[in-house]
Write an enzyme that holds these catalytic residues in place. Structure first.
Site, PDB file in Angstrom:
ATOM      1  N   ASN A 289      35.132  44.400  38.402  1.00  0.00           N
ATOM      2  CA  ASN A 289      35.527  43.158  39.076  1.00  0.00           C
ATOM      3  C   ASN A 289      35.706  43.492  40.561  1.00  0.00           C
ATOM      4  O   ASN A 289      36.694  44.094  40.945  1.00  0.00           O
ATOM      5  CB  ASN A 289      36.839  42.627  38.475  1.00  0.00           C
ATOM      6  CG  ASN A 289      37.331  41.387  39.211  1.00  0.00           C
ATOM      7  OD1 ASN A 289      36.597  40.787  40.003  1.00  0.00           O
ATOM      8  ND2 ASN A 289      38.573  41.000  38.955  1.00  0.00           N
TER       9      ASN A 289
ATOM     10  N   GLU B  18      44.644  36.560  39.110  1.00  0.00           N
ATOM     11  CA  GLU B  18      44.615  36.134  40.515  1.00  0.00           C
ATOM     12  C   GLU B  18      44.191  34.672  40.653  1.00  0.00           C
ATOM     13  O   GLU B  18      44.544  34.013  41.621  1.00  0.00           O
ATOM     14  CB  GLU B  18      43.708  37.085  41.317  1.00  0.00           C
ATOM     15  CG  GLU B  18      44.392  38.435  41.513  1.00  0.00           C
ATOM     16  CD  GLU B  18      43.452  39.603  41.715  1.00  0.00           C
ATOM     17  OE1 GLU B  18      42.261  39.383  41.980  1.00  0.00           O
ATOM     18  OE2 GLU B  18      43.928  40.755  41.584  1.00  0.00           O
TER      19      GLU B  18
ATOM     20  N   GLU C 117      45.183  42.516  30.536  1.00  0.00           N
ATOM     21  CA  GLU C 117      45.495  43.028  31.870  1.00  0.00           C
ATOM     22  C   GLU C 117      46.933  42.676  32.237  1.00  0.00           C
ATOM     23  O   GLU C 117      47.184  41.575  32.751  1.00  0.00           O
ATOM     24  CB  GLU C 117      44.577  42.380  32.904  1.00  0.00           C
ATOM     25  CG  GLU C 117      43.116  42.643  32.717  1.00  0.00           C
ATOM     26  CD  GLU C 117      42.376  42.564  34.046  1.00  0.00           C
ATOM     27  OE1 GLU C 117      41.855  43.594  34.476  1.00  0.00           O
ATOM     28  OE2 GLU C 117      42.358  41.489  34.659  1.00  0.00           O
TER      29      GLU C 117
ATOM     30  N   LYS D 154      36.138  41.482  42.952  1.00  0.00           N
ATOM     31  CA  LYS D 154      37.000  40.507  43.652  1.00  0.00           C
ATOM     32  C   LYS D 154      36.315  40.063  44.956  1.00  0.00           C
ATOM     33  O   LYS D 154      35.111  39.869  44.945  1.00  0.00           O
ATOM     34  CB  LYS D 154      38.383  41.106  43.890  1.00  0.00           C
ATOM     35  CG  LYS D 154      38.960  41.710  42.605  1.00  0.00           C
ATOM     36  CD  LYS D 154      40.389  42.104  42.708  1.00  0.00           C
ATOM     37  CE  LYS D 154      40.830  42.736  41.393  1.00  0.00           C
ATOM     38  NZ  LYS D 154      42.252  42.936  41.286  1.00  0.00           N
TER      39      LYS D 154
HETATM   40  C1  PEP Z   1      41.679  43.420  37.877  1.00  0.00           C
HETATM   41  O1  PEP Z   1      42.266  42.784  38.748  1.00  0.00           O
HETATM   42  O2  PEP Z   1      40.962  42.853  37.047  1.00  0.00           O
HETATM   43  C2  PEP Z   1      41.866  44.876  37.825  1.00  0.00           C
HETATM   44  C3  PEP Z   1      41.580  45.508  36.733  1.00  0.00           C
HETATM   45  O3  PEP Z   1      42.322  45.449  38.972  1.00  0.00           O
HETATM   46  P1  PEP Z   1      42.670  46.972  39.295  1.00  0.00           P
HETATM   47  O4  PEP Z   1      41.740  47.857  38.520  1.00  0.00           O
HETATM   48  O5  PEP Z   1      42.491  47.066  40.757  1.00  0.00           O
HETATM   49  O6  PEP Z   1      44.092  47.175  38.859  1.00  0.00           O
END
Ligand code: PEP
Length: 250
Positions: free
Chosen positions: A8, A94, A162, A10
Site C-alpha cells: 500500500n 486512513e 491492521e 498510500k
Molecule cells: C497500512 O497502512 O496499510 C500499513 C500496513 O502501514 P505500515 O506498514 O506503514 O504500518
C-alpha cells in the site's frame, strides 16, 4: 493457498519515475516466486504507467460507492478495472479516519465484488484494552462490512487485520504473531455466521501494521498469516524485496 503480499503505497512516491523504479525492483524478485503473489496498490494516477504481470497484480487504494455520475474526485470500480486493477483495498483506517462509515464500506464492497474485483477489507482496533472491548469493535466492523452481502461473495473477500496502533512510521510496535493469530481466529468465527464455517476457514487473512524484514517471517510462520499488507516498508525497494523473498521462503 498462495500467500499474498500487498504493497500500500498510500500517497507516495512523488514522481512517475520513482513509481516505475519500485515496480522494476519488485519484478526482480517476483519472477522467481513459487508460493506468493504480489499486489501493488499505487496512487491511481500511476496505474496507467504500471502494467500488471503474471506475478504482480495491481490494486486500488479505494473505489467509489457509485458506478458513474456526478461524483467529483471519485474513481469507479469499472474505471479501476480498465486500468488493470484486480484488487481493491476497502475500509483502510486512513479512509475511515476521513469519515468513511461502515455503511459506505459495505456499499463499496458490494460494488467492487459485483464488478469482479477482489476486495481487501481492512479492519482493526484503535487501541487494545485489557477487558477485550476492542473485540466488540472488530466484530461490528466485520458484521457491518458484510451486511446483506450474498454468501457466495465471500469467495472474493480477503481480510487485512491492521490494528491502528501498529500502523505507520510512528507506531511504537507491530502486533505479535500470537496476537495476530488470536484475532484471525476471532475474525473467522465472526464471519462464519455470514458465510459458513468452511468458507470462513478458507478466507485469506493478512496481517498489516509495521511489517518489516525482521518481523515478516514470524507473522507467516507463528501467526499463520496468509500474507501481509505492507505500508511504508514497501516504498524502500531493498526492504520490500527482502520481505517478498522472506514470505515466499517461509
Ligand atoms: C497500512 O497502512 O496499510 C500499513 C500496513 O502501514 P505500515 O506498514 O506503514 O504500518
Amino acid at each position: 493457498m498462495h500467500r499474498l503480499i500487498v504493497a500500500n503505497w498510500k500517497m507516495n512516491p512523488d514522481t512517475p519515475s520513482e513509481a516505475r523504479a519500485l515496480v522494476t525492483a519488485t519484478k526482480l524478485v517476483a519472477g522467481n516466486l513459487r508460493h506468493t503473489n504480489v499486489v501493488i496498490c499505487p496512487p491511481a494516477v500511476f496505474l496507467a504507467l504500471l502494467k500488471p504481470t503474471r506475478k504482480i497484480a495491481l490494486g486500488a487504494q479505494d473505489i467509489s460507492t457509485e458506478l458513474r455520475g456526478a461524483y467529483t474526485g471519485s474513481i469507479s470500480a469499472p474505471m479501476m478495472k480498465y486500468s488493470g486493477v484486480t484488487y481493491a483495498i476497502i475500509g483502510h483506517s486512513e479512509r475511515r479516519a476521513l469519515g468513511e462509515t461502515d455503511e459506505i464500506i459495505n456499499q463499496k464492497i458490494k460494488i467492487a465484488l459485483s464488478q469482479g474485483l477482489r476486495v481487501i477489507l481492512c479492519v482493526g482496533e484503535r487501541a487494545r484494552d485489557e477487558h477485550g472491548h476492542y473485540l466488540k469493535h472488530l466484530r461490528e466492523q466485520l458484521e457491518k462490512a458484510v451486511y446483506r452481502l450474498p454468501r457466495p461473495m465471500a469467495k472474493g473477500l480477503i481480510i487485512a487485520y491492521e490494528p491502528i496502533w501498529a500502523i505507520g512510521v510512528d507506531a511504537k510496535q507491530a502486533d505479535t504473531p500470537a496476537g495476530f493469530l488470536e484475532q484471525s481466529i476471532f475474525i473467522r468465527k465472526v464471519l462464519s455466521h455470514w458465510c459458513g464455517r468452511t468458507m470462513a476457514l478458507e478466507l485469506p487473512i493478512l496481517y498489516g501494521g509495521s511489517v518489516n524484514p525482521k518481523n515478516a517471517v514470524s507473522f507467516i510462520k507463528e501467526g499463520e498469516a496468509n500474507g501481509l499488507l505492507v505500508g511504508h516498508e514497501s516504498l524502500r525497494a531493498d526492504h520490500w524485496r527482502e520481505i517478498i523473498k522472506i514470505v515466499d521462503h517461509a
